[in-house]
Design a protein around this motif. Structure first.
Motif, short mmCIF file in Angstrom:
data_model
loop_
_atom_site.label_atom_id
_atom_site.label_comp_id
_atom_site.label_asym_id
_atom_site.label_seq_id
_atom_site.Cartn_x
_atom_site.Cartn_y
_atom_site.Cartn_z
N ASP A 1 40.20 32.61 43.85
CA ASP A 1 40.11 33.60 42.79
C ASP A 1 38.68 33.58 42.25
O ASP A 1 38.12 32.51 41.98
CB ASP A 1 41.09 33.26 41.67
N HIS A 2 38.07 34.76 42.10
CA HIS A 2 36.65 34.84 41.74
C HIS A 2 36.35 34.38 40.33
O HIS A 2 35.18 34.08 40.02
CB HIS A 2 36.14 36.26 41.93
N PHE A 3 37.35 34.33 39.45
CA PHE A 3 37.12 33.91 38.06
C PHE A 3 37.62 32.49 37.78
O PHE A 3 37.03 31.76 36.98
CB PHE A 3 37.78 34.89 37.08
N SER A 4 38.71 32.09 38.41
CA SER A 4 39.26 30.76 38.14
C SER A 4 38.79 29.72 39.16
O SER A 4 38.87 28.52 38.91
CB SER A 4 40.78 30.80 38.12
N HIS A 5 38.35 30.19 40.34
CA HIS A 5 37.87 29.31 41.42
C HIS A 5 38.96 28.35 41.88
O HIS A 5 38.69 27.19 42.23
CB HIS A 5 36.62 28.54 40.97
N VAL A 6 40.19 28.85 41.89
CA VAL A 6 41.34 28.06 42.31
C VAL A 6 41.75 28.45 43.72
O VAL A 6 41.79 29.63 44.08
CB VAL A 6 42.53 28.27 41.33
N TYR A 7 42.04 27.44 44.53
CA TYR A 7 42.53 27.65 45.89
C TYR A 7 43.84 26.87 46.03
O TYR A 7 43.86 25.65 45.90
CB TYR A 7 41.51 27.17 46.92
N ALA A 8 44.92 27.60 46.29
CA ALA A 8 46.24 26.98 46.49
C ALA A 8 46.60 26.03 45.36
O ALA A 8 47.08 24.92 45.59
CB ALA A 8 46.29 26.28 47.84
N GLY A 9 46.34 26.46 44.13
CA GLY A 9 46.71 25.66 42.97
C GLY A 9 45.77 24.53 42.62
O GLY A 9 46.06 23.73 41.73
N PRO B 1 41.33 37.57 47.26
CA PRO B 1 41.73 36.18 47.05
C PRO B 1 43.04 35.76 47.69
O PRO B 1 43.22 34.58 47.99
CB PRO B 1 41.80 36.05 45.52
N GLY B 2 43.99 36.65 47.89
CA GLY B 2 45.26 36.25 48.47
C GLY B 2 46.21 35.72 47.41
O GLY B 2 45.80 35.10 46.43
N ASP B 3 47.50 35.90 47.64
CA ASP B 3 48.51 35.57 46.63
C ASP B 3 48.54 34.09 46.26
O ASP B 3 48.78 33.74 45.10
CB ASP B 3 49.90 35.99 47.12
N ARG B 4 48.30 33.19 47.21
CA ARG B 4 48.46 31.78 46.90
C ARG B 4 47.37 31.25 45.98
O ARG B 4 47.47 30.14 45.46
CB ARG B 4 48.51 30.95 48.18
N ASN B 5 46.31 32.04 45.78
CA ASN B 5 45.20 31.59 44.94
C ASN B 5 45.17 32.27 43.58
O ASN B 5 44.23 32.08 42.81
CB ASN B 5 43.87 31.82 45.68
N ILE B 6 46.20 33.04 43.29
CA ILE B 6 46.32 33.72 42.01
C ILE B 6 47.34 32.98 41.15
O ILE B 6 48.40 32.59 41.64
CB ILE B 6 46.77 35.19 42.21
N ALA B 7 47.01 32.78 39.88
CA ALA B 7 47.90 32.04 38.99
C ALA B 7 49.27 32.71 38.92
O ALA B 7 49.37 33.95 39.00
CB ALA B 7 47.29 31.97 37.60
N PRO B 8 50.34 31.93 38.78
CA PRO B 8 51.69 32.51 38.68
C PRO B 8 51.77 33.54 37.56
O PRO B 8 51.28 33.33 36.45
CB PRO B 8 52.57 31.28 38.36
N GLY B 9 52.35 34.69 37.90
CA GLY B 9 52.51 35.76 36.92
C GLY B 9 51.30 36.66 36.78
O GLY B 9 51.36 37.69 36.10
N GLU B 10 50.19 36.32 37.46
CA GLU B 10 48.99 37.14 37.38
C GLU B 10 48.96 38.14 38.53
O GLU B 10 49.35 37.82 39.66
CB GLU B 10 47.75 36.26 37.43
N GLU B 11 48.47 39.34 38.26
CA GLU B 11 48.41 40.39 39.28
C GLU B 11 47.29 40.10 40.28
O GLU B 11 46.18 39.71 39.89
CB GLU B 11 48.17 41.74 38.61
N ASN B 12 47.59 40.30 41.55
CA ASN B 12 46.60 40.07 42.60
C ASN B 12 45.90 41.39 42.91
O ASN B 12 46.42 42.23 43.65
CB ASN B 12 47.27 39.51 43.86
N ILE B 13 44.73 41.57 42.32
CA ILE B 13 43.95 42.79 42.52
C ILE B 13 42.51 42.41 42.86
O ILE B 13 42.09 41.28 42.66
CB ILE B 13 43.97 43.69 41.26
#
Length: 477
Positions: free
Chosen positions: A173-181, A233-245
């Motif tokens: 994710d470009h703002f959280s820099h999270v990969y697979a949690g 980013p792909g779904d697995r890198n987006i926080a739960p409940g957050e929209e993947n756009i």
């Protein structure tokens, strides 16, 4: 130009000594009498298609004034190839100067286990390690997407880079820099949290700070700036409940007169690319402010073509295929070079080159010797880039990925999506879109191109067997 999230340094430079000579030898090396070796800046973007930039495709609606400026100040490369149509293998081939089958990273690293494993064998020597052999004392930094292995011994600062700020994995994710949690952002080998800072700005700003520091110390530098954008980013890198756009910073929508709440995915993608352009613009401005623009070799390209799921948003036009394929749309990519006084301004270079050549370019620019215990598939591109010749240093180019195979020789290309299928044959000079298969009409040409393909396969097999019997060591440099 405003720079978000950046600390300002007050630097006064007095440029002393002789300037880097405007001519290079026939081998592309600078004169040994030069006391000002060129800085080296290699910028990559993630999955941008051949037709996405307006400097390649006038019909593109994406606003990139700073990249267009680089194109006018330097040269557009219309026949530039990446070493592989996928992120990991493409980066490994760039950094080693060797095709994926030789460096043994011919696949995409997946998940935490893959990205935090060894990845690229630790016996492989990459560009910054080679530059340590330079007599000029190059300082090296990497800022952005690594994606070739992050186990101990595989991390950037353990492979020759003096500084690293970036992500270990791929499409975070470009703002959280999270990969697979997992937080995936590191400074050198230490995990850091810069939540909320847009990755494009974070990486560009780190590169600018590094350049400011090394220039103030009067040291030549090499910077590798692999942006992770605009990769989705792909779904697995987006926080739960957050929209993947598609995610872009608010300021990148303003040139289009759009609100950051814009829903159209195409328009959101355009804003991401414009954000990259703005970051590159700030970087180029900093070179001007430091007075080093004329002595900096800048190379910009996309790591592979746009992927199939997004071809209604992106463009590989006029090429066929997409990322992870060996159609032209997967491996022929947009590219720019700027080196004032050496590369002619407002030029178009249609000579065939590829990303593996940048190892050779860096070594020549830095006057560094390459290790002699391994084969390099890249060739010195500087004579082509500086106009000394129009002839490609490559007789042919060999590609393999996931069963797909291809070889380009002259105007022709053989390609098949599986080694169980017959070869297709295309004349790329007349048919850049690969729409007219000539294999049945010209079996003689198919056979002619198949011979160097088989020879290259046999050479690779022999090299790997020799290495098995006499392994490389990571200390070879």
């Amino acid at each position: 130009m405003q720079r978000p999230h950046i600390k300002f340094n007050s630097i006064v430079l007095v440029l002393l000594g002789a300037c880097f000579l405007s001519s290079i030898s026939s081998y592309g090396r600078q004169s040994p009498n030069s006391t000002s070796p060129p800085n080296i800046l290699i910028i990559t973007v993630d999955n941008v298609g051949y037709g996405d930039f307006s400097f390649m495709n006038e019909a593109s609606p994406i606003l990139t004034p700073n990249l267009n400026k680089i194109a006018k100040q330097g040269a557009i490369l219309t026949d530039f190839y990446t070493g592989s149509p996928t992120c990991t293998a493409s980066r490994a081939s760039l950094l080693t100067g060797r095709i994926p089958q030789r460096n043994k990273l011919d696949y995409q690293l997946g998940g935490l286990a893959g990205n935090y494993g060894i990845g690229l064998p630790q016996t492989e020597i990459i560009i910054p390690k080679v530059l340590k052999n330079s007599p000029h004392g190059y300082q090296t930094g990497a800022f952005g997407k690594w994606n070739i292995g992050f186990a101990p011994g595989s991390r950037p600062t353990e492979r020759g880079f003096d500084e690293f700020l970036g992500i270990a994995s791929g499409n975070v994710d470009h703002f959280s820099h999270v990969y697979a949690g997992r937080h995936d952002l590191y400074h050198n080998t230490t995990a850091i949290n810069r939540h909320g800072e847009y990755s494009t700005d974070l990486f560009a700003n780190a590169a600018i700070d590094f350049i400011n520091e090394k220039t103030s110390e009067n040291k030549p530098w090499m910077v590798y700036l692999p942006f992770d954008a605009p990769h989705h980013p792909g779904d697995r890198n987006i926080a739960p409940g957050e929209e993947n756009i598609w995610k872009a910073p608010d300021y990148a929508f303003k040139p289009y007169g759009l609100s950051p709440d814009e829903r159209d995915p195409k328009k959101r993608f355009n804003a991401i690319v414009t954000a990259i352009d703005m970051a590159v613009g700030r970087l180029m401005d900093s070179l001007d402010e430091l007075g080093i623009a004329d002595n900096t070799f800048v190379f910009f390209y996309s790591d592979n073509g746009a992927f199939y799921p997004y071809l209604d948003i992106q463009s590989n036009a006029p090429l066929n295929g997409a990322g992870v394929t060996l159609w032209e749309g997967g491996i022929r990519v947009p590219a720019l070079v700027r080196w004032p006084g050496k590369v002619k301004a407002n030029e178009t270079i249609d000579t065939r080159l590829w990303s593996l050549d940048l190892m050779q370019a860096a070594a020549n620019l830095a006057e560094a010797e390459l290790p002699q215990d391994r084969y390099y598939d890249g060739r010195n591109p500087l004579p082509v880039l500086t106009g000394a010749t129009k002839h490609s240093p490559h007789a042919s180019m060999f590609f393999k990925y996931k069963g797909q195979e291809a070889l380009i020789w002259g105007d022709y290309k053989i390609f098949r999506e599986s080694n169980e299928e017959p070869w297709k044959l295309f004349n790329l000079q007349e048919d850049i879109g690969e729409t007219n298969d000539l294999a049945e009409k010209r079996p003689d040409l198919v056979k002619k191109l198949e011979e160097p393909f088989k020879l290259t396969e046999a050479e690779i097999k022999s090299d790997l067997e020799r290495e098995r019997l006499t392994p490389y060591t990571s200390n070879n440099n």
